[in-house]
Design a protein around this motif. Sequence first.
Motif, PDB file in Angstrom:
ATOM      1  N   GLU A  85       0.881  -1.289   0.140  1.00  0.00           N
ATOM      2  CA  GLU A  85       0.093   0.006   0.101  1.00  0.00           C
ATOM      3  C   GLU A  85       1.165   1.205  -0.015  1.00  0.00           C
ATOM      4  O   GLU A  85       1.777   1.581   0.849  1.00  0.00           O
ATOM      5  N   LEU A  86       0.712   2.013  -1.103  1.00  0.00           N
ATOM      6  CA  LEU A  86       1.411   3.151  -1.010  1.00  0.00           C
ATOM      7  C   LEU A  86       0.913   4.382  -0.059  1.00  0.00           C
ATOM      8  O   LEU A  86      -0.328   4.466  -0.092  1.00  0.00           O
ATOM      9  N   PRO A  87       1.832   5.195   0.334  1.00  0.00           N
ATOM     10  CA  PRO A  87       1.038   6.144   0.998  1.00  0.00           C
ATOM     11  C   PRO A  87       0.618   7.175   0.063  1.00  0.00           C
ATOM     12  O   PRO A  87       0.645   7.433  -1.005  1.00  0.00           O
ATOM     13  N   ARG A  88      -0.586   8.046   0.786  1.00  0.00           N
ATOM     14  CA  ARG A  88      -1.248   9.094   0.118  1.00  0.00           C
ATOM     15  C   ARG A  88      -0.329  10.423   0.002  1.00  0.00           C
ATOM     16  O   ARG A  88      -0.925  11.252   0.509  1.00  0.00           O
ATOM     17  N   VAL A  89       0.661  10.509  -0.817  1.00  0.00           N
ATOM     18  CA  VAL A  89       1.417  11.634  -0.805  1.00  0.00           C
ATOM     19  C   VAL A  89       1.903  11.678  -2.269  1.00  0.00           C
ATOM     20  O   VAL A  89       1.537  10.763  -3.218  1.00  0.00           O
ATOM     21  N   SER A  90       2.398  12.725  -2.663  1.00  0.00           N
ATOM     22  CA  SER A  90       2.761  12.894  -4.049  1.00  0.00           C
ATOM     23  C   SER A  90       3.896  12.202  -4.210  1.00  0.00           C
ATOM     24  O   SER A  90       4.795  11.708  -3.481  1.00  0.00           O
ATOM     25  N   LEU A  91       4.249  11.829  -5.632  1.00  0.00           N
ATOM     26  CA  LEU A  91       5.574  10.983  -5.838  1.00  0.00           C
ATOM     27  C   LEU A  91       6.631  11.789  -5.684  1.00  0.00           C
ATOM     28  O   LEU A  91       7.534  11.383  -4.948  1.00  0.00           O
ATOM     29  N   SER A  92       6.627  13.106  -5.626  1.00  0.00           N
ATOM     30  CA  SER A  92       7.854  14.057  -5.363  1.00  0.00           C
ATOM     31  C   SER A  92       8.167  13.885  -3.872  1.00  0.00           C
ATOM     32  O   SER A  92       9.277  13.948  -3.491  1.00  0.00           O
ATOM     33  N   GLU A  93       7.169  13.637  -3.165  1.00  0.00           N
ATOM     34  CA  GLU A  93       7.427  13.692  -1.685  1.00  0.00           C
ATOM     35  C   GLU A  93       7.897  12.253  -1.342  1.00  0.00           C
ATOM     36  O   GLU A  93       8.860  12.217  -0.584  1.00  0.00           O
ATOM     37  N   TYR A  94       7.294  11.258  -1.922  1.00  0.00           N
ATOM     38  CA  TYR A  94       7.769   9.991  -1.738  1.00  0.00           C
ATOM     39  C   TYR A  94       9.302   9.887  -2.099  1.00  0.00           C
ATOM     40  O   TYR A  94      10.156   9.151  -1.271  1.00  0.00           O
ATOM     41  N   ILE A  95       9.516  10.559  -3.040  1.00  0.00           N
ATOM     42  CA  ILE A  95      11.058  10.462  -3.804  1.00  0.00           C
ATOM     43  C   ILE A  95      11.804  11.083  -2.652  1.00  0.00           C
ATOM     44  O   ILE A  95      12.952  10.876  -2.350  1.00  0.00           O
ATOM     45  N   GLU A 121       5.999  12.051 -13.549  1.00  0.00           N
ATOM     46  CA  GLU A 121       6.185  11.998 -12.296  1.00  0.00           C
ATOM     47  C   GLU A 121       5.063  12.854 -11.296  1.00  0.00           C
ATOM     48  O   GLU A 121       4.990  13.083 -10.320  1.00  0.00           O
ATOM     49  N   ASP A 122       4.401  13.491 -12.346  1.00  0.00           N
ATOM     50  CA  ASP A 122       3.451  14.250 -11.694  1.00  0.00           C
ATOM     51  C   ASP A 122       2.168  13.591 -11.060  1.00  0.00           C
ATOM     52  O   ASP A 122       1.012  13.792 -11.850  1.00  0.00           O
ATOM     53  N   VAL A 123       2.309  12.876 -10.075  1.00  0.00           N
ATOM     54  CA  VAL A 123       0.993  11.947  -9.692  1.00  0.00           C
ATOM     55  C   VAL A 123       0.783  12.115  -8.166  1.00  0.00           C
ATOM     56  O   VAL A 123       1.966  12.075  -7.593  1.00  0.00           O
ATOM     57  N   ASN A 124      -0.249  11.744  -7.679  1.00  0.00           N
ATOM     58  CA  ASN A 124      -0.375  11.515  -6.256  1.00  0.00           C
ATOM     59  C   ASN A 124      -0.488   9.801  -5.799  1.00  0.00           C
ATOM     60  O   ASN A 124      -1.515   9.433  -6.535  1.00  0.00           O
ATOM     61  N   LEU A 125       0.315   9.323  -5.205  1.00  0.00           N
ATOM     62  CA  LEU A 125       0.212   7.988  -5.050  1.00  0.00           C
ATOM     63  C   LEU A 125      -1.272   7.306  -4.531  1.00  0.00           C
ATOM     64  O   LEU A 125      -1.395   6.477  -4.899  1.00  0.00           O
ATOM     65  N   GLY A 126      -1.785   8.239  -3.690  1.00  0.00           N
ATOM     66  CA  GLY A 126      -3.023   7.800  -3.200  1.00  0.00           C
ATOM     67  C   GLY A 126      -4.362   7.709  -4.282  1.00  0.00           C
ATOM     68  O   GLY A 126      -5.234   7.221  -4.104  1.00  0.00           O
ATOM     69  N   ASN A 127      -3.956   8.572  -5.537  1.00  0.00           N
ATOM     70  CA  ASN A 127      -5.254   8.456  -6.567  1.00  0.00           C
ATOM     71  C   ASN A 127      -4.788   7.427  -7.565  1.00  0.00           C
ATOM     72  O   ASN A 127      -5.696   7.377  -8.418  1.00  0.00           O
ATOM     73  N   LEU A 128      -3.757   6.558  -7.602  1.00  0.00           N
ATOM     74  CA  LEU A 128      -3.590   5.756  -8.628  1.00  0.00           C
ATOM     75  C   LEU A 128      -4.282   4.286  -8.157  1.00  0.00           C
ATOM     76  O   LEU A 128      -4.693   3.851  -7.271  1.00  0.00           O
ATOM     77  N   GLY A 131      -2.900  -0.931 -10.974  1.00  0.00           N
ATOM     78  CA  GLY A 131      -1.693  -1.120 -12.086  1.00  0.00           C
ATOM     79  C   GLY A 131      -1.003  -0.003 -12.243  1.00  0.00           C
ATOM     80  O   GLY A 131       0.234  -0.217 -12.387  1.00  0.00           O
ATOM     81  N   GLN A 132      -1.572   1.204 -11.752  1.00  0.00           N
ATOM     82  CA  GLN A 132      -0.816   2.528 -12.008  1.00  0.00           C
ATOM     83  C   GLN A 132       0.200   2.520 -10.815  1.00  0.00           C
ATOM     84  O   GLN A 132       1.326   2.859 -11.008  1.00  0.00           O
ATOM     85  N   GLY A 133      -0.373   2.238  -9.816  1.00  0.00           N
ATOM     86  CA  GLY A 133       0.476   2.132  -8.503  1.00  0.00           C
ATOM     87  C   GLY A 133       1.800   1.295  -8.748  1.00  0.00           C
ATOM     88  O   GLY A 133       2.854   1.557  -8.216  1.00  0.00           O
TER      89      GLY A 133
END
Length: 237
Positions: A85-95, A121-128, A131-133
């Motif tokens: 389960e990916l956190p509900r943060v932006s990909l930039s924050e995850y990186i 890279e302009d995605v929010n992990l919580g919205n994927l 398959g996208q995640g």
Amino acid sequence: MLEIDNLTFAYKKSGNIFEKFSANFAPGHIYGLLGPNGAGKSTLLYLMAGLLRPQSGLVMLDGCDVRKRRPETTTDIFIVPDEYELPRVSLSEYIRVNSVFYPRFSYDDLKRYLSVFGMNEDVNLGNLSLGQGKKVYMSFAMATHTRVLLMDEPTNGLDIPGKAQFRQFLSEGHTSDSIFVVSTHQVKDIEQVLEHIVMFDDSEILANADIKSIFPDGNVDLERFFNERINQKMAQQ
């Protein structure tokens, strides 16, 4: 070299999964880890990552015991589990938070791997979607440039175009220094990019060979080969 030496591991409720199991994984190869349900493929990946501790035996990366979780192994092994389960943060924050643990992480390469999957890279992990995640997480994993990349059922949740993209993704990310180990039931999805297979059941190695030596004519059919080996094993019991 990633070495598994006389490994014994058991869960409390189900008993031994591995008993004196040994195998080696050399750089420069994409390995397929094959076995029937319950053979312990996922467990073996976690043991190889140092996230499970065997009752006896060792898993070593260049002579270093991975279960000790030293920086020289934790920064050089990345596992992509089947379910996460990916956190509900932006990909930039995850990186920003996670890339610091991997000294060879490349943001440019992350963008390149994402582009293979038709993403940016302009995605929010919580919205994927699932398959996208998975595509984003695998792209991050590849961009860490760890020498060992372990992937458990990576094509689960991918549509047909996504599976084709995954094959390209593996081929583009692999180098002569890296060890890729892919555990899968869906061998048809990736058999064309695998270079070597390790197939086992009940701690017994049923096949450990280069794809070219198994299929010298180039007509790769791992599903048929898998079924033949399992049937041979059952006939001998």
